[in-house]
Design a protein around this motif. Structure first.
Motif, PDB file in Angstrom:
ATOM      1  N   GLN A  14      38.694  -8.116  29.130  1.00  0.00           N
ATOM      2  CA  GLN A  14      38.115  -6.820  29.498  1.00  0.00           C
ATOM      3  C   GLN A  14      36.610  -6.933  29.712  1.00  0.00           C
ATOM      4  O   GLN A  14      36.066  -6.394  30.679  1.00  0.00           O
ATOM      5  N   LYS A  15      35.944  -7.652  28.835  1.00  0.00           N
ATOM      6  CA  LYS A  15      34.493  -7.849  28.946  1.00  0.00           C
ATOM      7  C   LYS A  15      34.160  -8.597  30.234  1.00  0.00           C
ATOM      8  O   LYS A  15      33.235  -8.221  30.955  1.00  0.00           O
ATOM      9  N   LYS A  75      44.357 -10.248  20.570  1.00  0.00           N
ATOM     10  CA  LYS A  75      43.298  -9.238  20.575  1.00  0.00           C
ATOM     11  C   LYS A  75      41.988  -9.818  21.118  1.00  0.00           C
ATOM     12  O   LYS A  75      41.298  -9.178  21.913  1.00  0.00           O
ATOM     13  N   TYR A  88      42.236 -10.380  24.873  1.00  0.00           N
ATOM     14  CA  TYR A  88      42.226  -9.116  25.592  1.00  0.00           C
ATOM     15  C   TYR A  88      40.798  -8.583  25.696  1.00  0.00           C
ATOM     16  O   TYR A  88      40.357  -8.159  26.768  1.00  0.00           O
ATOM     17  N   GLU A  89      40.076  -8.627  24.574  1.00  0.00           N
ATOM     18  CA  GLU A  89      38.692  -8.163  24.572  1.00  0.00           C
ATOM     19  C   GLU A  89      37.822  -9.009  25.504  1.00  0.00           C
ATOM     20  O   GLU A  89      36.986  -8.470  26.242  1.00  0.00           O
ATOM     21  N   GLU A  90      38.003 -10.333  25.481  1.00  0.00           N
ATOM     22  CA  GLU A  90      37.227 -11.218  26.352  1.00  0.00           C
ATOM     23  C   GLU A  90      37.563 -10.964  27.819  1.00  0.00           C
ATOM     24  O   GLU A  90      36.681 -10.958  28.672  1.00  0.00           O
TER      25      GLU A  90
END
Length: 168
Positions: free
Chosen positions: A153-154, A146, A149-151
């Motif tokens: 996307q950012k 998670k 994935y967030e990093e």
């Protein structure tokens, strides 16, 4: 017990590969948050390997899962805490190069593979102690997945905006 040993051997190999990946790329990323995350995860994957090796050795000797009641003692620093430390870093330092984006994507895919492997291993393990141990490892790897994935996307969005482009 052969199935348990096969699961653990494969998991040990994966964790070592993950450790090597994070260690080798920790000094290749430009973004200091990604660098710290990689350094932290290299240590974390080593701890996971140690957990698996201890369990593997126990099964070889005792022909049963030990369950490692002290499993939480092996948990490393929370990767969310590493990200939180990023709030103290200036935006200029947080610029993400396009090579960082590729590396973050690879890290996400590695953690995704780990999480999916442990999920399948849980389904193929009948011993309650074994299931519990694999569930804990799944939760840890899923947390890593998670975060990456967030990093990723950012980093993608930041890069788009830096280039004056946004697909949205």
């Amino acid at each position: 017990m052969k199935n348990a040993l096969n699961i653990l051997q494969f998991a040990m190999d994966m964790e070592l590969q993950g450790q090597n990946f994070y260690a080798s790329f920790s000094d290749k990323v430009d973004n200091p948050v990604a660098r710290k995350m990689f350094q932290s995860l290299a240590k974390e994957e080593k701890r996971h390997y140690d957990i698996l090796k201890k369990e593997y050795d126990s099964i070889e000797v005792n022909q049963e899962w030990s369950g490692m009641e002290d499993l939480e003692a092996y948990k490393g620093e929370n990767i969310f805490e590493v990200r939180k430390e990023a709030e103290d870093i200036s935006p200029e330092e947080l610029k993400t190069s396009t090579s960082d984006i590729s590396i973050l994507r690879m890290a996400y895919l590695i953690e995704n593979d780990f999480a999916e492997f442990y999920k399948k291993a849980i389904e193929n393990t009948e011993d309650p102690k074994g299931k519990k141990m694999l569930e804990t490892l799944y939760e840890w790897e899923n947390e890593h997945r998670k975060v990456f994935y967030e990093e990723y996307q950012k980093a993608m969005k930041d890069n788009w905006f830096d280039q004056g482009f946004s697909p949205f």
